[in-house]
Design a protein around this motif. Structure first.
Motif, PDB file in Angstrom:
ATOM      1  N   ALA A   1      -1.053   7.912  -8.122  1.00  0.00           N
ATOM      2  CA  ALA A   1      -0.041   6.981  -7.617  1.00  0.00           C
ATOM      3  C   ALA A   1       0.951   7.715  -6.717  1.00  0.00           C
ATOM      4  O   ALA A   1       1.371   7.200  -5.682  1.00  0.00           O
ATOM      5  CB  ALA A   1       0.683   6.317  -8.780  1.00  0.00           C
TER       6      ALA A   1
ATOM      7  N   PHE B   1       1.658   6.816  -2.835  1.00  0.00           N
ATOM      8  CA  PHE B   1       3.029   6.509  -2.443  1.00  0.00           C
ATOM      9  C   PHE B   1       3.479   7.436  -1.315  1.00  0.00           C
ATOM     10  O   PHE B   1       4.059   6.990  -0.321  1.00  0.00           O
ATOM     11  CB  PHE B   1       3.949   6.642  -3.657  1.00  0.00           C
ATOM     12  N   ASN B   2       3.191   8.729  -1.433  1.00  0.00           N
ATOM     13  CA  ASN B   2       3.581   9.678  -0.390  1.00  0.00           C
ATOM     14  C   ASN B   2       2.939   9.332   0.945  1.00  0.00           C
ATOM     15  O   ASN B   2       3.552   9.481   1.992  1.00  0.00           O
ATOM     16  CB  ASN B   2       3.194  11.102  -0.790  1.00  0.00           C
TER      17      ASN B   2
ATOM     18  N   LEU C   1       2.042   6.344   1.896  1.00  0.00           N
ATOM     19  CA  LEU C   1       2.704   5.151   2.432  1.00  0.00           C
ATOM     20  C   LEU C   1       4.025   5.534   3.079  1.00  0.00           C
ATOM     21  O   LEU C   1       4.363   5.038   4.158  1.00  0.00           O
ATOM     22  CB  LEU C   1       2.946   4.122   1.317  1.00  0.00           C
TER      23      LEU C   1
ATOM     24  N   LEU D   1      -7.193   4.459  12.088  1.00  0.00           N
ATOM     25  CA  LEU D   1      -7.549   3.187  11.458  1.00  0.00           C
ATOM     26  C   LEU D   1      -8.352   3.440  10.188  1.00  0.00           C
ATOM     27  O   LEU D   1      -8.115   2.814   9.152  1.00  0.00           O
ATOM     28  CB  LEU D   1      -8.352   2.321  12.434  1.00  0.00           C
TER      29      LEU D   1
ATOM     30  N   LEU E   1      -6.008   4.604   7.499  1.00  0.00           N
ATOM     31  CA  LEU E   1      -5.243   3.475   6.939  1.00  0.00           C
ATOM     32  C   LEU E   1      -6.164   2.601   6.095  1.00  0.00           C
ATOM     33  O   LEU E   1      -5.779   2.132   5.024  1.00  0.00           O
ATOM     34  CB  LEU E   1      -4.620   2.652   8.076  1.00  0.00           C
ATOM     35  N   GLY E   2      -7.392   2.409   6.591  1.00  0.00           N
ATOM     36  CA  GLY E   2      -8.363   1.625   5.835  1.00  0.00           C
ATOM     37  C   GLY E   2      -8.679   2.281   4.501  1.00  0.00           C
ATOM     38  O   GLY E   2      -8.851   1.598   3.487  1.00  0.00           O
TER      39      GLY E   2
ATOM     40  N   LEU F   1      -6.594   3.859   2.633  1.00  0.00           N
ATOM     41  CA  LEU F   1      -5.551   3.424   1.689  1.00  0.00           C
ATOM     42  C   LEU F   1      -5.799   1.988   1.251  1.00  0.00           C
ATOM     43  O   LEU F   1      -5.685   1.647   0.068  1.00  0.00           O
ATOM     44  CB  LEU F   1      -4.171   3.538   2.345  1.00  0.00           C
ATOM     45  N   GLY F   2      -6.143   1.143   2.239  1.00  0.00           N
ATOM     46  CA  GLY F   2      -6.378  -0.269   1.931  1.00  0.00           C
ATOM     47  C   GLY F   2      -7.510  -0.466   0.940  1.00  0.00           C
ATOM     48  O   GLY F   2      -7.517  -1.436   0.179  1.00  0.00           O
ATOM     49  N   LEU F   3      -8.479   0.441   0.919  1.00  0.00           N
ATOM     50  CA  LEU F   3      -9.598   0.315  -0.027  1.00  0.00           C
ATOM     51  C   LEU F   3      -9.292   1.021  -1.338  1.00  0.00           C
ATOM     52  O   LEU F   3      -9.715   0.574  -2.410  1.00  0.00           O
ATOM     53  CB  LEU F   3     -10.871   0.944   0.561  1.00  0.00           C
TER      54      LEU F   3
ATOM     55  N   ILE G   1      -6.478   1.389  -2.876  1.00  0.00           N
ATOM     56  CA  ILE G   1      -5.503   0.714  -3.741  1.00  0.00           C
ATOM     57  C   ILE G   1      -6.170  -0.218  -4.763  1.00  0.00           C
ATOM     58  O   ILE G   1      -5.947  -0.052  -5.964  1.00  0.00           O
ATOM     59  CB  ILE G   1      -4.430  -0.001  -2.890  1.00  0.00           C
ATOM     60  N   PRO G   2      -7.002  -1.192  -4.341  1.00  0.00           N
ATOM     61  CA  PRO G   2      -7.645  -2.018  -5.379  1.00  0.00           C
ATOM     62  C   PRO G   2      -8.543  -1.196  -6.298  1.00  0.00           C
ATOM     63  O   PRO G   2      -8.638  -1.483  -7.491  1.00  0.00           O
ATOM     64  CB  PRO G   2      -8.453  -3.045  -4.586  1.00  0.00           C
TER      65      PRO G   2
ATOM     66  N   PHE H   1     -14.388  -2.341   7.522  1.00  0.00           N
ATOM     67  CA  PHE H   1     -13.296  -2.659   6.590  1.00  0.00           C
ATOM     68  C   PHE H   1     -13.454  -4.066   6.031  1.00  0.00           C
ATOM     69  O   PHE H   1     -13.445  -4.276   4.815  1.00  0.00           O
ATOM     70  CB  PHE H   1     -11.949  -2.506   7.311  1.00  0.00           C
TER      71      PHE H   1
END
Lengths: 282, 233, 588
Positions: C360, C364-365, C367, C382, C385-386, C388-390, C392-393, C461
């Protein structure tokens, strides 16, 4: 930065997550995709599940939206400089550690203090004395069943006695074995009594299997060479499905067993109509 | 099956038409009280159960016929066959229908094709566990599927099992000559086209063991023999 | 302080073979790993397409399949035993050959010497050997597709007795033997690599490159190498024991009294759960052997393209070390329902929840790193960033599975499939893609096409979400994984329609990967020539030519004066200061 960065990617991230979340909620609600109907006393599992679901759901929405917003908001512009924030002061370091700690505390609370640990202890602890016993034995790709009969005790088994006549290798010289009721693999349905603790004794003849009763929130591997155990109380009458949850070969996907829950008297009546092992295995 | 055997026999008849060949035939009797038929319930597989209308099916491990004879005994020439015999080109068919093997016992020649057919709309797997030949294990998830297999070595007997329906069992006698027969529901067997000579004939039953007899046949002779199996305690 | 080797005369003549095939140059070896990894990625993807076809259209003949697969799809219907082989090989290939060898092999080899200012690895010949042993492992694994009984078909976790008894499924025969041999070679290769990465990082840093100035990538690769060194030997031991059980009649994992297919099994005294402990003792660190490199590549790329220092560098490095350390003591969460002692279960709940703490922090760092940045959307950015987007869930759903009682319901269901594809499969693949797009100019001296890269990102993505997000709900409803068809149970057959949808998404996402393949190979030859430092980055590799010469640097290795992420420093002229720029003596 020489060129202005397009806002397109940020917008697409935002749109994708906002639209995706709304669409998912709608589709899931419309189809009713959820835990299968609960039919046992393990409602604690559902409660913990739902609690984590809510917390994780909120964290998911917040973090994905924050991510998307940042991508949208901070797209690069020529001549602009980013905010220099190396995160080296004590305050900043504290800030970097705090959210993680919070997340863990929240999860820890929901997992452990909503009865998770005590349910785990209950499942694996003492079994009730008057429990209804069923022995379920997996083999590629069907389940054998054994009920202990009126004496409430299972007879000895010995793998060297396994034969066409005696698929579970029951040692019929053992007094306790004579009244056992045996259904060879694929030939019986599991009958369980309503509102009465049921103990499953789980075994395997060849590879690892795993009886899984989605409606009862029950799953326990069947490990060859040992007997595993789990117990629960069926709370709903009707017919349910038992599936195999541990890859056991090419027929894994249809290693199934119908499970019927009926009031105790009916189950007893049904059991009394079956032929005990002593009359079959001479 | 009978048709098949006759085809096999016809084939060998043609190849040895010049010789006047002998026949060994007879019945396999069962002495003593016939065991209670073992009934198979298919309740746990709703699809199989439905094919049989929810009725139980009688197991074929020990089938005593009305006339006191024994069905599904594999009778074959164990010793004394000379010369080489080529396998017929027609395959032997093992059908899976109603979660059951048809036939339960059959003979097949080395190199002859075995066609395993699934006539049920559900998964069967053909799990053969021979000792001398290579074992095999084939899944047939869909109705109408066919798989082919051949054996390289004579073997008495090769067991077949469906792991999805553990009650399903069949046995194949693999031989390098065509002199074999399986008893029918009158307990009869018949081995045709034997060249004159002295032979050891063996009768094999999956539960009751084996018995042998030695016979000597002359050209054109039809010899009748009899086997008797007793219930094992 | 770093030991500095003085071999500046490096321009000895190289033949084609020593330059491109049996090369000891870390950059060539990295490219060999990358291309082999891409090959395996394509194979793994094709296997997943076959699985998706079967799940979407069970029992429907597709004659084309028979043309491609022959007897594995007689009548156009995939055989169940082949389906099991598909899941086994897909898992093995993706986890080990693509995301371990392909990812660590490429970027550890490429980045460690370049980012610490070394001329090559500590043991160049060992490094070459590592690749060629991996190559041998690849050949053996690939060969298993062409044998009569087919490739290994017992699940990538290789649980005995299914994997120990050759008669249990066709794929447990020769295919499983080849799998074990291939994995043993693979482990040897990865140990040779790990030794090299660790030694190089510790001893070959250039002047001024203290541990506290190492880019996060090097930290990530370093921790990964240590994890591999500690955990892979355990699997090697397990694999050798399993080979003994299968070939020489020992009984480490097979208990007595088994009856398989009606035939007694001549083994006695083993315990199948022992394998699970050995396997997951590697298996769980393995998840982080895959994830940490991806995490570290992403951190580097985020900082570079946000034009901001990586937030709380020291905490992030600490988090990576923490993840690495904790990953060694969480393996039991794969075994809550295995029949292992339930008291152990409780212990593993706590360690597993503890690992979410450094994770976590890291997320957080990252983000905060993009917060108030000046983001530049390169394809690499991209994908970062993607990632992170994947992730997280993936990480959040780990909380369900970590909780033992909830895991009773979710264990071995599609929930697990969705969870690990988000946390360590697709997210690590995204980290790898990010790395390839970012370092491609350095590796090949040319730029990849920007537009195709962005299209590739969006196809992937959205595709990944459409494929794996619905699987969470299949899992919640109880659908067990590794099922050949969903047709047999009431609670699974409700998803037959959804399966078609997922399959279509899988083909769309797969088509996006073709864009990448085209872009990659086309750009090697036809891409725009790259500058030394196309991303205006601070770390050392960007201060040498693209691609760097043999020996990496000119006559002198660079000297480091500052930390790795001096972006947008107030008062500086440009928004980045390379590590090689001396710090001015400030006069206040």
């Amino acid at each position: 930065m020489e060129e202005k960065q397009s806002k397109f990617h940020g917008l697409l991230f935002l749109f994708f997550f906002v639209f995706g979340m709304i669409a998912s909620v709608w589709i899931v609600l419309r189809n009713g995709w959820w835990l299968p109907e609960l039919a046992s006393d393990r409602e604690t599992i559902d409660r913990i599940f739902i609690t984590i679901f809510i917390i994780a759901g909120i964290l998911f929405v917040i973090s994905e939206l924050v991510l998307s917003y940042f991508i949208f908001r901070y797209s690069g512009q020529p001549g602009k400089k980013a905010f220099y924030l190396p995160g080296t002061t004590r305050k900043e370091i504290l800030w970097s550690i705090l959210p993680g700690t919070l997340v863990v505390i929240i999860l820890e609370i929901s997992a452990e203090f909503l009865g998770g640990a005590s349910l785990w202890g209950k499942i694996h602890g003492e079994i009730p004395k008057d429990a209804f016993l069923v022995e379920i034995t997996g083999e590629q790709f069907a389940w054998s069943l054994r009920y202990p009969g009126p004496d409430g005790k299972f007879g000895r088994t010995d793998p060297s006695l396994i034969s066409y006549d005696n698929p579970l290798g029951i040692d019929i010289s053992d007094e306790a074995a004579k009244d056992d009721i045996v259904f060879p693999a694929g030939q019986g349905i599991m009958y369980l009594p309503l509102d009465h603790p049921v103990v499953l004794l789980i075994r395997s003849k060849d590879v690892i299997h795993s009886p899984f009763l989605p409606n009862f929130r029950v799953k326990q591997d069947a490990v060859p060479g040992m007997t595993t155990r789990t117990w629960f109380v069926p709370k709903k009458e009707g017919e349910f499905e038992l599936a195999c949850a541990e890859l056991c070969g090419l027929g894994h996907y249809r290693m199934k067993l119908p499970v019927v829950v009926k009031p105790m008297e009916e189950v007893k009546q049904w059991l009394s109509e079956q032929t005990p092992a002593g009359d079959i295995y001479y | 099956m009978k048709k098949l055997i006759s085809i096999v026999l016809l084939f060998s008849f043609i190849s040895f038409a010049f010789a006047q060949n002998a026949t060994v035939k007879g019945v396999v009797k069962f002495s003593g009280e016939a065991p209670k038929p073992r009934l198979i319930s298919m309740k746990a597989d709703r699809q199989c159960d439905a094919i049989h209308g929810g009725k139980q099916v009688q197991a074929e491990d020990v089938v005593v016929n009305q006339n006191g004879t024994l069905k599904w005994v594999f009778v074959y020439v164990k010793e004394g066959v000379k010369g080489k015999y080529n396998p017929p080109s027609e395959p032997v068919v093992l059908d899976q229908q109603g979660c059951w093997y048809h036939p339960h016992v059959f003979g097949i020649m080395v190199g002859q094709k075995l066609e395993v057919r699934n006539s049920d709309p559900l998964l069967h797997n053909i799990h053969a566990t021979p000792k001398k030949n290579k074992p095999f294990n084939i899944g047939q998830p869909v109705k109408g599927m066919k798989s082919y297999h051949t054996f390289d070595t004579p073997e008495i007997m090769v067991p077949f099992k469906c792991d999805v329906h553990p009650w399903m069992s069949a046995y194949a006698g693999v031989l390098d000559h065509p002199f074999y027969s399986v008893t029918n529901d009158k307990g009869e067997f018949e081995i045709k086209n034997l060249p004159p000579g002295t032979y050891t004939i063996e009768a094999w039953h999956e539960r009751l063991g084996t018995q042998t007899q030695t016979v000597t046949v002359k050209a054109g002779e039809v010899k009748t023999i009899e086997f008797t199996f007793e219930r094992k305690k | 302080m770093a030991i500095h080797t003085e071999h500046t005369e490096v321009a000895h003549k190289q033949s084609f073979i020593t330059k491109y095939i049996f090369s000891t140059d870390h950059k060539t070896i990295a490219r060999q790993y990358l291309i082999t990894g891409i090959f395996w990625g394509v194979v793994g993807m094709i296997l997943s397409w076959l699985m998706r076809l079967q799940l979407a259209y069970p029992n429907q003949p597709m004659p084309i399949l028979e043309k491609i697969l022959g007897k594995w799809a007689e009548g156009g219907i995939l055989k169940p035993e082949f389906y099991v082989a598909l899941i086994t090989m897909h898992g093995t290939i993706m986890v080990f050959f693509l995301l371990t060898a392909g990812l660590s092999g490429t970027f550890s080899n490429y980045l460690i010497p370049l980012q610490i200012g070394a001329r090559d690895m500590a043991f160049p010949v060992l490094n070459m050997l590592s690749y060629w042993v991996f190559f041998a492992a690849s050949v053996v694994m690939l060969a298993s597709f062409f044998i009569q009984t087919g490739p290994a078909a017992v699940g990538w976790t290789f649980y005995p007795p299914l994997s120990a008894l050759k008669n249990s499924i066709p794929g447990a025969d020769l295919g499983a033997t080849l799998w074990l041999i291939s994995m043993a070679l693979f482990i040897v290769s990865s140990l040779l690599g790990a030794l090299n990465y660790i030694t190089t990082t510790l001893n070959f840093r250039t002047k001024g490159m203290s541990m506290g100035r190492l880019p996060i990538t090097v930290w990530g690769m370093f921790v990964t190498a240590i994890l591999g060194l500690l955990s892979f030997p355990v699997l090697l031991a397990g694999a050798v024991m399993l080979i003994f059980d299968r070939e020489f009649g020992t009984s480490f994992f097979v208990p007595s009294g088994l009856v398989l297919g009606g035939q007694p099994v001549p083994h006695e005294g083993g315990n199948p759960i022992l394998w699970q402990h050995l396997f997951w003792f590697l298996g769980h660190p393995e998840v982080y052997i895959v994830a940490i490199p991806a995490f570290s590549l992403v951190g580097e790329i985020l900082a570079t393209n946000a034009r901001k220092p990586l937030f709380a560098y020291k905490v992030s490095v600490g988090a990576i070390i923490g993840i690495g350390a904790l990953s060694m003591i969480v393996w039991g969460h794969h075994m809550y329902v295995s029949g292992m002692n339930p008291v152990l279960g409780e212990v593993f709940v706590i360690t597993t929840l503890a690992i979410s703490f450094p994770t976590a922090i890291l997320v957080f760092n990252y983000l905060v790193t993009i917060w108030r940045g000046n983001l530049r959307f390169t394809p690499a950015m991209l994908f970062a960033l993607g990632f992170l987007g994947l992730f997280i869930p993936g990480a959040l759903t780990g909380a369900f599975l970590a909780t033992a009682p909830v895991d009773i319901q979710l264990h071995d269901t599609y929930f697990v499939v969705a969870h690990f594809h988000f946390t360590m499969a697709t997210s690590a693949a995204f980290g790898m893609f990010a790395g390839v797009y970012h370092w491609f100019p350095k590796m090949f001296g040319r730029m990849m096409n920007d537009k195709l890269g962005k299209l590739h990102f969006w196809g992937s993505f959205i595709g990944v979400y459409l494929i794996f997000f619905p699987m969470f709900f299949q899992g919640i409803a109880g659908v067990p994984r590794r099922y050949y068809a969903f047709t047999e149970y009431n609670f699974t057959s409700q998803f037959l329609g959804l399966n078609k949808f997922i399959t279509i998404a899988a083909f769309v996402a797969g088509a996006a990967q073709l864009l990448f393949l085209f872009n990659f190979f086309w750009s090697i030859f036809k891409g725009k020539k790259a500058d030394k430092n196309p991303w205006k980055a601070t770390t050392l590799e960007w201060q040498t030519d693209s691609p760097p010469p043999h020996g990496n640097w000119g006559p002198e290795t660079p000297v480091v004066y500052r930390g790795p992420y001096e972006y947008s420093v107030p008062g500086a002229e440009e928004d980045y200061i390379p590590q090689t720029v001396p710090v001015k003596v400030e006069t206040k």
